[in-house]
Design an enzyme around this catalytic site. Structure first.
Site, PDB file in Angstrom:
ATOM      1  CG  HIS A  63      -0.409  18.536 -22.988  1.00 43.24           C
ATOM      2  ND1 HIS A  63       0.423  19.639 -22.943  1.00 43.24           N
ATOM      3  CD2 HIS A  63       0.341  17.490 -22.567  1.00 43.24           C
ATOM      4  CE1 HIS A  63       1.613  19.265 -22.489  1.00 43.24           C
ATOM      5  NE2 HIS A  63       1.589  17.962 -22.256  1.00 43.24           N
ATOM      6  CG  HIS A  74       3.796  13.911 -24.933  1.00 43.47           C
ATOM      7  ND1 HIS A  74       2.423  13.975 -24.958  1.00 43.47           N
ATOM      8  CD2 HIS A  74       4.199  14.785 -23.970  1.00 43.47           C
ATOM      9  CE1 HIS A  74       2.020  14.839 -24.040  1.00 43.47           C
ATOM     10  NE2 HIS A  74       3.083  15.345 -23.420  1.00 43.47           N
ATOM     11  CD  GLU A 106       5.584  18.482 -21.917  1.00 45.05           C
ATOM     12  OE1 GLU A 106       4.954  19.400 -21.355  1.00 45.05           O
ATOM     13  OE2 GLU A 106       5.029  17.499 -22.454  1.00 45.05           O
ATOM     14  CG  HIS A 145      -3.263  14.419 -25.377  1.00 45.91           C
ATOM     15  ND1 HIS A 145      -3.843  14.912 -24.226  1.00 45.91           N
ATOM     16  CD2 HIS A 145      -2.004  14.063 -25.031  1.00 45.91           C
ATOM     17  CE1 HIS A 145      -2.970  14.851 -23.227  1.00 45.91           C
ATOM     18  NE2 HIS A 145      -1.838  14.352 -23.692  1.00 45.91           N
ATOM     19  CE  LYS A 168      -1.840  14.537 -12.910  1.00 49.98           C
ATOM     20  NZ  LYS A 168      -2.296  15.134 -14.184  1.00 49.98           N
ATOM     21  NE  ARG A 196      -3.738  -2.116   2.524  1.00 57.38           N
ATOM     22  CZ  ARG A 196      -3.409  -3.093   3.364  1.00 57.38           C
ATOM     23  NH1 ARG A 196      -2.323  -2.990   4.093  1.00 57.38           N
ATOM     24  NH2 ARG A 196      -4.180  -4.149   3.466  1.00 57.38           N
ATOM     25  CE  LYS A 214       4.222  18.143 -13.098  1.00 49.04           C
ATOM     26  NZ  LYS A 214       4.256  16.962 -13.920  1.00 49.04           N
ATOM     27  CD  GLU A 251      -4.964  17.896 -14.237  1.00 46.47           C
ATOM     28  OE1 GLU A 251      -3.883  17.298 -14.103  1.00 46.47           O
ATOM     29  OE2 GLU A 251      -5.570  18.002 -15.316  1.00 46.47           O
ATOM     30  CG  ASN A 309      -2.950  18.992 -19.150  1.00 50.10           C
ATOM     31  OD1 ASN A 309      -2.105  18.140 -19.373  1.00 50.10           O
ATOM     32  ND2 ASN A 309      -3.739  18.953 -18.096  1.00 50.10           N
ATOM     33  NE  ARG A 314      -0.337  17.849 -11.533  1.00 51.42           N
ATOM     34  CZ  ARG A 314       0.303  16.909 -10.854  1.00 51.42           C
ATOM     35  NH1 ARG A 314       0.007  16.698  -9.596  1.00 51.42           N
ATOM     36  NH2 ARG A 314       1.227  16.179 -11.425  1.00 51.42           N
TER      37      ARG A 314
HETATM   38  N1  LIG Z   1       3.600  11.358 -14.423  1.00 47.62           N
HETATM   39  C1  LIG Z   1       3.509  12.488 -15.081  1.00 47.62           C
HETATM   40  O1  LIG Z   1       3.158  13.529 -14.533  1.00 47.62           O
HETATM   41  C2  LIG Z   1       3.861  12.504 -16.538  1.00 47.62           C
HETATM   42  C3  LIG Z   1       4.026  13.707 -17.212  1.00 47.62           C
HETATM   43  C4  LIG Z   1       4.429  13.685 -18.532  1.00 47.62           C
HETATM   44  C5  LIG Z   1       4.642  12.469 -19.165  1.00 47.62           C
HETATM   45  N2  LIG Z   1       4.470  11.299 -18.492  1.00 47.62           N
HETATM   46  C6  LIG Z   1       4.718  10.007 -19.128  1.00 47.62           C
HETATM   47  O2  LIG Z   1       6.083   9.952 -19.488  1.00 47.62           O
HETATM   48  C7  LIG Z   1       6.248   9.048 -20.568  1.00 47.62           C
HETATM   49  C8  LIG Z   1       7.185   9.647 -21.582  1.00 47.62           C
HETATM   50  O3  LIG Z   1       8.439   9.843 -20.979  1.00 47.62           O
HETATM   51  P1  LIG Z   1       9.757  10.025 -21.855  1.00 47.62           P
HETATM   52  O4  LIG Z   1       9.526  11.046 -22.879  1.00 47.62           O
HETATM   53  O5  LIG Z   1      10.873  10.175 -20.906  1.00 47.62           O
HETATM   54  O6  LIG Z   1       9.840   8.651 -22.668  1.00 47.62           O
HETATM   55  P2  LIG Z   1      10.642   7.284 -22.413  1.00 47.62           P
HETATM   56  O7  LIG Z   1      10.685   6.953 -20.975  1.00 47.62           O
HETATM   57  O8  LIG Z   1      10.050   6.274 -23.321  1.00 47.62           O
HETATM   58  O9  LIG Z   1      12.124   7.653 -22.900  1.00 47.62           O
HETATM   59  C9  LIG Z   1      12.346   7.959 -24.256  1.00 47.62           C
HETATM   60  C10 LIG Z   1      13.432   7.045 -24.850  1.00 47.62           C
HETATM   61  O10 LIG Z   1      14.722   7.428 -24.367  1.00 47.62           O
HETATM   62  C11 LIG Z   1      15.398   6.305 -23.797  1.00 47.62           C
HETATM   63  N3  LIG Z   1      16.269   6.846 -22.764  1.00 47.62           N
HETATM   64  C12 LIG Z   1      15.946   7.249 -21.524  1.00 47.62           C
HETATM   65  N4  LIG Z   1      16.975   7.848 -20.935  1.00 47.62           N
HETATM   66  C13 LIG Z   1      18.010   7.801 -21.808  1.00 47.62           C
HETATM   67  C14 LIG Z   1      19.333   8.286 -21.773  1.00 47.62           C
HETATM   68  N5  LIG Z   1      19.813   8.970 -20.729  1.00 47.62           N
HETATM   69  N6  LIG Z   1      20.127   8.062 -22.852  1.00 47.62           N
HETATM   70  C15 LIG Z   1      19.621   7.411 -23.938  1.00 47.62           C
HETATM   71  N7  LIG Z   1      18.368   6.965 -24.046  1.00 47.62           N
HETATM   72  C16 LIG Z   1      17.554   7.169 -22.985  1.00 47.62           C
HETATM   73  C17 LIG Z   1      14.277   5.425 -23.329  1.00 47.62           C
HETATM   74  O11 LIG Z   1      14.721   4.086 -23.154  1.00 47.62           O
HETATM   75  C18 LIG Z   1      13.275   5.591 -24.465  1.00 47.62           C
HETATM   76  O12 LIG Z   1      13.653   4.790 -25.557  1.00 47.62           O
HETATM   77  C19 LIG Z   1       4.857   8.773 -21.105  1.00 47.62           C
HETATM   78  O13 LIG Z   1       4.466   7.475 -20.727  1.00 47.62           O
HETATM   79  C20 LIG Z   1       3.981   9.801 -20.419  1.00 47.62           C
HETATM   80  O14 LIG Z   1       2.668   9.358 -20.204  1.00 47.62           O
HETATM   81  C21 LIG Z   1       4.084  11.307 -17.196  1.00 47.62           C
HETATM   82 ZN   LIG Z   2       3.257  16.752 -21.838  1.00 47.74          ZN
END
Ligand SMILES: NC(=O)c1ccc[n+]([C@@H]2O[C@H](COP(=O)([O-])OP(=O)(O)OC[C@H]3O[C@@H](n4cnc5c(N)ncnc54)[C@H](O)[C@@H]3O)[C@@H](O)[C@H]2O)c1
Ligand SMILES: [Zn+2]
Length: 359
Positions: free
Chosen positions: A245, A262, A182, A249, A140, A118, A224, A234, A242, A238
């Protein structure tokens, strides 16, 4: 190294940002790490950084779960496999789950931390620019479901976030640009001075200047963190995060996830939002041009694919999470450094802005 605190009462936590934090990792995170540490990473990041991180954790009990790369692995199946691996270690509820990777790893690891016993301690070491300025901050956590992205998850704040800009040296340049979208978003929605700073320092950021990156990440996280402290779940403000977005999206869905990153879709979405704001008489035309110029300097697109027609736009936007009572809510800038949430936008303006090709 620089530091800021996300203020959430008893759940407040520090974010550390700097350019070579691995060698002093154990010291920096001392009070945030327990004896038992379960590292979740992926098959791309593990060969690059896992050993270096483990070497710094000293005499702690460490177990590792390496997940497949990519958004497709952000599933309940992977979550369940990670929990199986965590249970097999015999670690107790006073362990720490440590995420080492981009947003996909961070979101999944956070949900593992939120659900094991939990809720156990969680520490983020984000390795993409997007995760450093966005997903690692704010609590999140989620996995995807065949019916949609991030449909299953929990709010679970980390104990600490350690952001090392050195990780970005191995990041593909398209991923760097996607993260910059971003970063630019924070300037447009909340901080005109930061926007002007970005105009000056974009070449340095693109060239991975470590000091400029530290600066940009600090300011993004501060923005942020401030919004999250104010509205953790949110209910209101918050949602301003977006900006761009709803349109973004729609582009991601229309192209099939993975075609456009993205951040690329959000960049085009922000250009569309600014366009509407100009037409409404809020944003100055000159500021809109500045936004387009900055997005281009970060190698980001400024228009949606010409192939999307208005029917498709309408359908995709109505499916967005930000729809309330059948009305699409838009986040629109009022000018540089200010944004509002509104469902009062003339359809003709939206039609024009989404279809405009900005070259
Ligand atoms: N929780 C939140 O508030 C929030 C906010 C925005 C996005 N997200 C989520 O984040 C995700 C996207 O994250 P992302 O853009 O980091 O994508 P990702 O985690 O897929 O990373 C992008 C690519 O880079 C590679 N990678 C990571 N670090 C590396 C490094 N240092 N050197 C080389 N390659 C590297 C990864 O393996 C992947 O292939 C989505 O699932 C999205 O929904 C969450
Ligand atoms: Zn975003």
């Amino acid at each position: 190294m620089q530091q800021l605190i996300v203020e959430l009462g008893s759940r407040s936590y520090p974010i550390f940002v700097g350019s070579d934090l691995l060698p002093t990792l154990a010291n920096t995170l001392q009070s945030s790490l327990n004896q038992q540490i379960f590292i979740i990473t992926n098959e791309v990041v593990a060969p690059l950084y896992l050993e270096a991180v483990k070497a710094q954790l000293g005499a702690r009990d460490i177990a590792t779960f390496v997940m497949p790369d990519g958004e497709a692995a952000k599933t309940l199946t992977t979550w369940s496999e990670a929990l199986d691996a965590l249970l097999a270690t015999g670690f107790a509820r006073d362990c720490t789950v440590l995420a080492l990777g981009g947003g996909v790893v961070g979101d999944l690891a956070g949900f593992v931390a939120a659900s094991f016993h939990r809720g156990v301690d969680f520490v983020q070491m984000p390795t993409t620019l997007l995760s450093q300025v966005d997903s690692s901050v704010g609590g999140k956590t989620a996995v995807n479901h065949p019916r949609g992205k991030n449909l299953i998850g929990a709010f679970h704040q980390p104990k600490a976030v350690l952001i090392d800009t050195h990780f970005l040296t191995s990041l593909p340049s398209r991923e760097l640009s996607a993260g910059l979208a971003e970063v630019i978003k924070y300037g447009i929605m909340a901080d005109a001075e930061f926007f002007a700073w970005l105009e000056q320092y974009m070449p340095a950021l693109m060239a991975l200047d470590q000091r400029a990156l530290t600066q940009a990440i600090m300011r993004s996280c501060r923005c942020k963190a401030e919004v999250v402290s104010d509205d953790e779940r949110e209910h209101g403000r918050r949602a301003l995060l977006n900006l761009g977005h709803t349109f973004g999206h729609a582009i991601e869905k229309a192209q099939g996830y993975g075609e456009w990153l993205h951040g690329e879709a959000v960049a085009a979405g922000m250009a569309i939002a600014c366009d509407i704001s100009v037409e409404q008489g809020h944003m100055l035309a000159a500021d809109y041009e500045r936004v387009l110029t900055l997005l281009r300097a970060a190698n980001l697109p400024t228009s949606a694919p010409a192939s999307m027609d208005w029917d498709e736009w309408q359908q995709l936007m109505l499916r967005d999470k930000k729809v309330q009572g059948g009305k699409v809510r838009f986040i629109l800038p009022r000018g540089l450094g200010d944004a509002v949430i509104t469902d009062k936008v003339a359809e003709s303006l939206i039609v024009k802005a989404v279809s405009r090709q900005r070259g």
